[in-house]
Design a protein around this motif. Structure first.
Motif, mmCIF file in Angstrom:
data_model
loop_
_atom_site.group_PDB
_atom_site.id
_atom_site.type_symbol
_atom_site.label_atom_id
_atom_site.label_comp_id
_atom_site.label_asym_id
_atom_site.label_seq_id
_atom_site.Cartn_x
_atom_site.Cartn_y
_atom_site.Cartn_z
ATOM 1 N N GLY A 42 0.814 -1.217 0.000
ATOM 2 C CA GLY A 42 0.000 0.000 0.000
ATOM 3 C C GLY A 42 0.842 1.258 0.000
ATOM 4 N N ARG A 43 1.915 1.246 0.792
ATOM 5 C CA ARG A 43 2.809 2.406 0.845
ATOM 6 C C ARG A 43 3.483 2.629 -0.501
ATOM 7 N NH1 ARG A 43 8.098 3.175 1.437
ATOM 8 N NH2 ARG A 43 8.589 1.010 1.881
ATOM 9 N N CYS B 189 3.528 5.445 -6.087
ATOM 10 C CA CYS B 189 3.321 5.368 -7.541
ATOM 11 C C CYS B 189 2.094 6.169 -7.953
ATOM 12 C CB CYS B 189 3.166 3.915 -7.985
ATOM 13 S SG CYS B 189 4.657 2.925 -7.762
ATOM 14 N N ALA B 190 1.000 6.038 -7.179
ATOM 15 C CA ALA B 190 -0.239 6.743 -7.514
ATOM 16 C C ALA B 190 -0.039 8.260 -7.470
ATOM 17 C CB ALA B 190 -1.353 6.331 -6.557
ATOM 18 N N ARG C 259 5.301 10.165 -7.150
ATOM 19 C CA ARG C 259 6.438 10.720 -6.414
ATOM 20 C C ARG C 259 7.621 9.766 -6.450
ATOM 21 N NH1 ARG C 259 3.193 12.515 -1.079
ATOM 22 N NH2 ARG C 259 3.046 10.278 -0.965
ATOM 23 N N TYR C 260 7.360 8.480 -6.336
ATOM 24 C CA TYR C 260 8.381 7.427 -6.406
ATOM 25 C C TYR C 260 9.476 7.596 -5.356
ATOM 26 C CZ TYR C 260 5.885 7.280 -10.802
ATOM 27 O OH TYR C 260 4.885 7.266 -11.734
ATOM 28 N N ASP C 261 9.112 8.162 -4.226
ATOM 29 C CA ASP C 261 10.061 8.344 -3.129
ATOM 30 C C ASP C 261 9.842 7.204 -2.139
ATOM 31 O OD1 ASP C 261 11.772 9.128 -1.166
ATOM 32 O OD2 ASP C 261 10.793 11.055 -0.770
ATOM 33 N N PHE C 262 10.391 6.038 -2.448
ATOM 34 C CA PHE C 262 10.126 4.837 -1.673
ATOM 35 C C PHE C 262 10.818 4.836 -0.318
ATOM 36 C CE2 PHE C 262 9.773 3.563 -6.212
ATOM 37 C CZ PHE C 262 8.388 3.450 -6.224
#
Length: 163
Positions: A74-75, A80-81, A84-87
């Motif tokens: 979910g995080r 992705c939604a 931002r792609y800041d994992f």
């Protein structure tokens, strides 16, 4: 009473949910406003050591996000939604909050929460029990200037001018 923080489409906020069988919604709104005004005094009473204790606890909560596979998915999907792609966001936020000082906390309060702050934004939703709602003419509906929400540009008109 319930208080929570949220982030919707990159906009962060704090929410208060208060229900009462006795007091009408406008009174509850006034009481929330009173609480927020008095809360600055609570912040002033905090020592730098108290702030460090709270920030350490908050940082630990930030990094405790992937205890289950569905939570991790979910995080990651949320990143992705939002495109931002800041994992690594939870760990970066934990590092930031650990460095927060009492002075910075007070400055944030004054800039974003304090009544009368030029950057404060607020949305109040009041739900009345059936048969108890006031007449529409007595409700306080405040219109926003076009400067706050500028009208969208008319692309069709602009397109026709170029033809």
């Amino acid at each position: 009473m319930q208080c929570s923080q949220n982030e919707i489409d990159g906009v962060r906020g704090i929410s208060f949910l208060v229900q009462s069988k006795v007091q009408p919604p406008p009174v509850l709104t006034e009481r929330i406003d009173g609480f927020l005004r008095l809360f600055r005094g609570t912040l002033l009473l905090l020592s730098e050591e108290d702030v460090r204790g709270y920030t350490a606890s908050l940082a630990a909560q930030f990094v405790d996000v992937d205890s289950r596979l569905d939570a991790q998915a979910g995080r990651l999907w949320g990143e992705c939604a939002q495109q931002r792609y800041d994992f690594e966001r939870p760990w970066r936020n934990a590092d930031r909050v650990k460095r927060l000082t009492r002075a910075q906390l007070l400055a944030f309060y004054d800039r974003c929460i304090a009544d009368g702050s030029p950057t404060r934004r607020r949305l109040v939703t009041q739900v009345f029990a059936p048969g108890t709602a006031p007449e529409a003419s007595t409700l306080d509906a405040q219109a926003l200037d076009d400067v706050f929400f500028p009208p969208p540009s008319d692309r069709m008109a602009a397109e026709l001018r170029t033809v």
